[in-house]
Motif scaffolding. Structure first.
Motif, PDB file in Angstrom:
ATOM      1  N   LEU A  89       0.827  -1.206   0.000  1.00  0.00           N
ATOM      2  CA  LEU A  89       0.000   0.000   0.000  1.00  0.00           C
ATOM      3  C   LEU A  89       0.863   1.259   0.000  1.00  0.00           C
ATOM      4  N   MET A  90       1.996   1.214   0.695  1.00  0.00           N
ATOM      5  CA  MET A  90       2.944   2.319   0.652  1.00  0.00           C
ATOM      6  C   MET A  90       3.423   2.544  -0.773  1.00  0.00           C
ATOM      7  N   ALA A  91       3.696   1.446  -1.485  1.00  0.00           N
ATOM      8  CA  ALA A  91       4.186   1.529  -2.860  1.00  0.00           C
ATOM      9  C   ALA A  91       3.143   2.135  -3.789  1.00  0.00           C
ATOM     10  N   ARG A  92       1.887   2.037  -3.414  1.00  0.00           N
ATOM     11  CA  ARG A  92       0.823   2.663  -4.209  1.00  0.00           C
ATOM     12  C   ARG A  92       0.675   4.140  -3.884  1.00  0.00           C
ATOM     13  N   GLY A  93       1.447   4.620  -2.887  1.00  0.00           N
ATOM     14  CA  GLY A  93       1.424   6.026  -2.546  1.00  0.00           C
ATOM     15  C   GLY A  93       0.436   6.406  -1.462  1.00  0.00           C
ATOM     16  N   LEU A  94      -0.124   5.419  -0.760  1.00  0.00           N
ATOM     17  CA  LEU A  94      -1.095   5.727   0.280  1.00  0.00           C
ATOM     18  C   LEU A  94      -0.415   6.285   1.522  1.00  0.00           C
ATOM     19  N   THR A  95      -1.055   7.255   2.154  1.00  0.00           N
ATOM     20  CA  THR A  95      -0.575   7.790   3.425  1.00  0.00           C
ATOM     21  C   THR A  95      -0.950   6.832   4.549  1.00  0.00           C
ATOM     22  N   ASN A  96      -0.443   7.096   5.746  1.00  0.00           N
ATOM     23  CA  ASN A  96      -0.798   6.254   6.893  1.00  0.00           C
ATOM     24  C   ASN A  96      -2.306   6.224   7.120  1.00  0.00           C
ATOM     25  N   ALA A  97      -2.938   7.388   6.995  1.00  0.00           N
ATOM     26  CA  ALA A  97      -4.382   7.461   7.221  1.00  0.00           C
ATOM     27  C   ALA A  97      -5.135   6.642   6.178  1.00  0.00           C
ATOM     28  N   GLU A  98      -4.674   6.708   4.928  1.00  0.00           N
ATOM     29  CA  GLU A  98      -5.334   5.944   3.862  1.00  0.00           C
ATOM     30  C   GLU A  98      -5.098   4.450   4.030  1.00  0.00           C
ATOM     31  N   ILE A  99      -3.909   4.075   4.490  1.00  0.00           N
ATOM     32  CA  ILE A  99      -3.632   2.660   4.762  1.00  0.00           C
ATOM     33  C   ILE A  99      -4.518   2.165   5.894  1.00  0.00           C
ATOM     34  N   ALA A 100      -4.652   2.979   6.932  1.00  0.00           N
ATOM     35  CA  ALA A 100      -5.506   2.609   8.067  1.00  0.00           C
ATOM     36  C   ALA A 100      -6.939   2.369   7.610  1.00  0.00           C
ATOM     37  N   ALA A 101      -7.436   3.236   6.725  1.00  0.00           N
ATOM     38  CA  ALA A 101      -8.800   3.083   6.221  1.00  0.00           C
ATOM     39  C   ALA A 101      -8.920   1.830   5.368  1.00  0.00           C
ATOM     40  N   ALA A 102      -7.901   1.557   4.558  1.00  0.00           N
ATOM     41  CA  ALA A 102      -7.943   0.387   3.680  1.00  0.00           C
ATOM     42  C   ALA A 102      -7.908  -0.914   4.462  1.00  0.00           C
ATOM     43  N   LEU A 103      -7.168  -0.928   5.564  1.00  0.00           N
ATOM     44  CA  LEU A 103      -7.018  -2.151   6.355  1.00  0.00           C
ATOM     45  C   LEU A 103      -7.986  -2.206   7.538  1.00  0.00           C
ATOM     46  N   VAL A 104      -8.733  -1.127   7.717  1.00  0.00           N
ATOM     47  CA  VAL A 104      -9.688  -1.009   8.828  1.00  0.00           C
ATOM     48  C   VAL A 104      -8.965  -1.230  10.167  1.00  0.00           C
ATOM     49  N   VAL A 105      -7.916  -0.479  10.375  1.00  0.00           N
ATOM     50  CA  VAL A 105      -7.172  -0.501  11.639  1.00  0.00           C
ATOM     51  C   VAL A 105      -6.897   0.938  12.048  1.00  0.00           C
ATOM     52  N   GLY A 106      -6.360   1.117  13.265  1.00  0.00           N
ATOM     53  CA  GLY A 106      -6.069   2.448  13.750  1.00  0.00           C
ATOM     54  C   GLY A 106      -4.804   3.025  13.130  1.00  0.00           C
ATOM     55  N   ALA A 107      -4.710   4.353  13.136  1.00  0.00           N
ATOM     56  CA  ALA A 107      -3.556   5.044  12.571  1.00  0.00           C
ATOM     57  C   ALA A 107      -2.268   4.673  13.305  1.00  0.00           C
ATOM     58  N   GLU A 108      -2.354   4.512  14.619  1.00  0.00           N
ATOM     59  CA  GLU A 108      -1.161   4.156  15.389  1.00  0.00           C
ATOM     60  C   GLU A 108      -0.670   2.754  15.035  1.00  0.00           C
ATOM     61  N   THR A 109      -1.612   1.868  14.752  1.00  0.00           N
ATOM     62  CA  THR A 109      -1.233   0.513  14.328  1.00  0.00           C
ATOM     63  C   THR A 109      -0.466   0.562  13.020  1.00  0.00           C
ATOM     64  N   VAL A 110      -0.949   1.366  12.080  1.00  0.00           N
ATOM     65  CA  VAL A 110      -0.260   1.514  10.795  1.00  0.00           C
ATOM     66  C   VAL A 110       1.115   2.121  10.994  1.00  0.00           C
ATOM     67  N   LYS A 111       1.189   3.119  11.847  1.00  0.00           N
ATOM     68  CA  LYS A 111       2.481   3.759  12.110  1.00  0.00           C
ATOM     69  C   LYS A 111       3.483   2.743  12.645  1.00  0.00           C
ATOM     70  N   SER A 112       3.032   1.850  13.508  1.00  0.00           N
ATOM     71  CA  SER A 112       3.905   0.804  14.053  1.00  0.00           C
ATOM     72  C   SER A 112       4.361  -0.151  12.959  1.00  0.00           C
ATOM     73  N   HIS A 113       3.431  -0.515  12.063  1.00  0.00           N
ATOM     74  CA  HIS A 113       3.781  -1.413  10.959  1.00  0.00           C
ATOM     75  C   HIS A 113       4.788  -0.756  10.029  1.00  0.00           C
ATOM     76  N   VAL A 114       4.578   0.519   9.714  1.00  0.00           N
ATOM     77  CA  VAL A 114       5.491   1.237   8.823  1.00  0.00           C
ATOM     78  C   VAL A 114       6.883   1.304   9.449  1.00  0.00           C
ATOM     79  N   SER A 115       6.942   1.612  10.739  1.00  0.00           N
ATOM     80  CA  SER A 115       8.236   1.664  11.433  1.00  0.00           C
ATOM     81  C   SER A 115       8.936   0.314  11.383  1.00  0.00           C
ATOM     82  N   ALA A 116       8.163  -0.755  11.553  1.00  0.00           N
ATOM     83  CA  ALA A 116       8.739  -2.110  11.510  1.00  0.00           C
ATOM     84  C   ALA A 116       9.267  -2.431  10.120  1.00  0.00           C
TER      85      ALA A 116
END
Length: 217
Positions: free
Chosen positions: A164-191
């Motif tokens: 999803l990052m490769a498609r250019g989605l922001t953290n907020a857009e990734i969170a919406a796509a995966l139906v998870v919280g923004a902080e969860t996405v931020k943790s995944h991106v950091s990992a």
């Protein structure tokens, strides 16, 4: 505190235009200018800008080498926003590979320029998904071995986030796509960044394309 910006371009008219657009914003301050990449490191060290708006083609030291030099020699480097005339130029791709956080077209509207500076200053990579896919297809496919990414051992969710990052989605857009919280996405991106040894999202996305993990379409 305002976002501080260093302008680096060999065309005085371009620097003047960028300065006029950015200086009109209450939260942005242009702290310096340079006409060549060779002057960037001393200015970065003395002015400590948050963002460097860097031209690619300059007579003495181009923006690609200047980007590499900044990231190699400055302890806490600024964000680097490449300013270019042509978005499908191989130089743009090389600048992103060198560590630039994104690119901005010289023909961009004032509001797009301001948005770009604010975005990279906040730690988001400025990627244009269609353009990056085209650049990767033309210049990046097969340039990197898939083994380092395989060795990263991304979890299934981390792999999904990288796509999803490769498609250019922001953290907020990734969170919406995966139906998870923004902080969860931020943790995944950091990992993902940590496992890939990537400086930022841009570097992670380029690694994904070059290794074939994500196919340009």
């Amino acid at each position: 505190m305002p976002v501080t910006v260093l302008l680096v371009d060999d065309e005085p008219l371009v620097r003047a235009g960028l300065r006029a657009v950015l200086a009109a914003q209450p939260d942005i301050e242009v702290v310096g200018e340079a006409a060549d990449g060779a002057a960037v490191i001393p200015l970065v060290r003395s002015l400590r800008p948050d963002v460097v708006a860097m031209d690619i083609r300059m007579p003495l030291l181009d923006g690609i080498e200047a980007t590499r030099a900044v990231l190699r020699t400055v302890a806490e480097p600024p964000k680097i926003l490449v300013v270019t005339t042509f978005e499908d130029d191989e130089y743009v791709y090389e600048a992103l590979r060198a560590g630039a956080d994104g690119f901005l077209l010289k023909r961009s509207r004032p509001e797009e320029i301001v948005h770009a500076v604010r975005l990279v200053a906040a730690g988001e990579s400025l990627l244009f998904p269609a353009s990056v896919r085209q650049l990767a297809a033309r210049y990046g496919a097969g340039r990197a071995d898939a083994e380092p990414l395989a060795k990263a051992r991304l979890t299934e969710r981390e792999a999904e986030v990288l796509r999803l990052m490769a498609r250019g989605l922001t953290n907020a857009e990734i969170a919406a796509a995966l139906v998870v919280g923004a902080e969860t996405v931020k943790s995944h991106v950091s990992a993902v960044l940590a496992k890939l040894g990537a400086r930022d999202r841009t570097q992670a996305v380029i690694a994904a394309y070059e290794s074939g993990f994500v196919a340009p379409r």
